[in-house]
Design a protein around this motif. Structure first.
Motif, PDB file in Angstrom:
ATOM      1  N   THR A  27      28.984  -6.604 -46.205  1.00  0.00           N
ATOM      2  CA  THR A  27      29.401  -5.774 -47.331  1.00  0.00           C
ATOM      3  C   THR A  27      30.699  -5.040 -47.010  1.00  0.00           C
ATOM      4  OG1 THR A  27      27.973  -3.999 -46.540  1.00  0.00           O
ATOM      5  CG2 THR A  27      27.081  -5.437 -48.236  1.00  0.00           C
ATOM      6  N   ASP A  28      30.908  -4.720 -45.737  1.00  0.00           N
ATOM      7  CA  ASP A  28      32.153  -4.044 -45.357  1.00  0.00           C
ATOM      8  C   ASP A  28      33.354  -4.962 -45.592  1.00  0.00           C
ATOM      9  OD1 ASP A  28      30.784  -1.793 -44.559  1.00  0.00           O
ATOM     10  OD2 ASP A  28      30.526  -2.512 -42.501  1.00  0.00           O
ATOM     11  N   THR A  29      33.199  -6.223 -45.279  1.00  0.00           N
ATOM     12  CA  THR A  29      34.283  -7.179 -45.486  1.00  0.00           C
ATOM     13  C   THR A  29      34.601  -7.313 -46.966  1.00  0.00           C
ATOM     14  OG1 THR A  29      33.479  -8.417 -43.571  1.00  0.00           O
ATOM     15  CG2 THR A  29      35.036  -9.534 -45.000  1.00  0.00           C
ATOM     16  N   ILE A  30      33.564  -7.389 -47.778  1.00  0.00           N
ATOM     17  CA  ILE A  30      33.766  -7.517 -49.221  1.00  0.00           C
ATOM     18  C   ILE A  30      34.438  -6.267 -49.777  1.00  0.00           C
ATOM     19  CG2 ILE A  30      32.574  -7.708 -51.439  1.00  0.00           C
ATOM     20  CD1 ILE A  30      30.507  -9.469 -49.983  1.00  0.00           C
ATOM     21  N   LYS A  31      34.022  -5.095 -49.300  1.00  0.00           N
ATOM     22  CA  LYS A  31      34.633  -3.845 -49.760  1.00  0.00           C
ATOM     23  C   LYS A  31      36.103  -3.780 -49.363  1.00  0.00           C
ATOM     24  CE  LYS A  31      31.186  -0.769 -48.599  1.00  0.00           C
ATOM     25  NZ  LYS A  31      30.705   0.568 -48.290  1.00  0.00           N
ATOM     26  N   ALA A  32      36.405  -4.169 -48.131  1.00  0.00           N
ATOM     27  CA  ALA A  32      37.788  -4.133 -47.653  1.00  0.00           C
ATOM     28  C   ALA A  32      38.663  -5.099 -48.454  1.00  0.00           C
ATOM     29  CB  ALA A  32      37.836  -4.486 -46.171  1.00  0.00           C
ATOM     30  N   THR A  33      38.137  -6.278 -48.727  1.00  0.00           N
ATOM     31  CA  THR A  33      38.903  -7.262 -49.494  1.00  0.00           C
ATOM     32  C   THR A  33      39.143  -6.753 -50.905  1.00  0.00           C
ATOM     33  OG1 THR A  33      37.851  -9.021 -48.214  1.00  0.00           O
ATOM     34  CG2 THR A  33      38.949  -9.663 -50.240  1.00  0.00           C
ATOM     35  N   THR A  34      38.123  -6.178 -51.507  1.00  0.00           N
ATOM     36  CA  THR A  34      38.264  -5.643 -52.861  1.00  0.00           C
ATOM     37  C   THR A  34      39.273  -4.513 -52.881  1.00  0.00           C
ATOM     38  OG1 THR A  34      35.949  -6.191 -53.258  1.00  0.00           O
ATOM     39  CG2 THR A  34      36.983  -4.697 -54.810  1.00  0.00           C
ATOM     40  N   ARG A  35      39.224  -3.649 -51.886  1.00  0.00           N
ATOM     41  CA  ARG A  35      40.167  -2.532 -51.795  1.00  0.00           C
ATOM     42  C   ARG A  35      41.597  -3.055 -51.688  1.00  0.00           C
ATOM     43  NH1 ARG A  35      38.764  -0.147 -47.014  1.00  0.00           N
ATOM     44  NH2 ARG A  35      36.832   0.523 -47.967  1.00  0.00           N
TER      45      ARG A  35
END
Length: 64
Positions: free
Chosen positions: A38-46
């Motif tokens: 989920t951290d990777t997805i959040k970082a990519t979205t950011r």
């Protein structure tokens, strides 16, 4: 001239077969979405949101 066409056809068939066999082996495998944290997805979205914001600002400056 006949040997040329015969070689062209056989070469095409052989190339297609070899490409179908070795093509998937050579391509890098993508990770399934489930394995992404989920951290990777959040970082990519950011990052995508930042990029969209910058692009919007750039477009607005050009329009003004």
């Amino acid at each position: 001239m006949r040997k040329f066409w015969q070689g062209l056809i056989w070469g095409g068939l052989l190339g297609s077969v070899l490409g179908a066999i070795f093509g998937p082996l050579v391509k890098p495998q993508k990770k399934p979405l489930v394995e992404c944290s989920t951290d990777t997805i959040k970082a990519t979205t950011r990052d995508l949101m930042r990029q969209a914001r910058r692009t919007r600002r750039r477009l607005m400056k050009k329009l003004d």
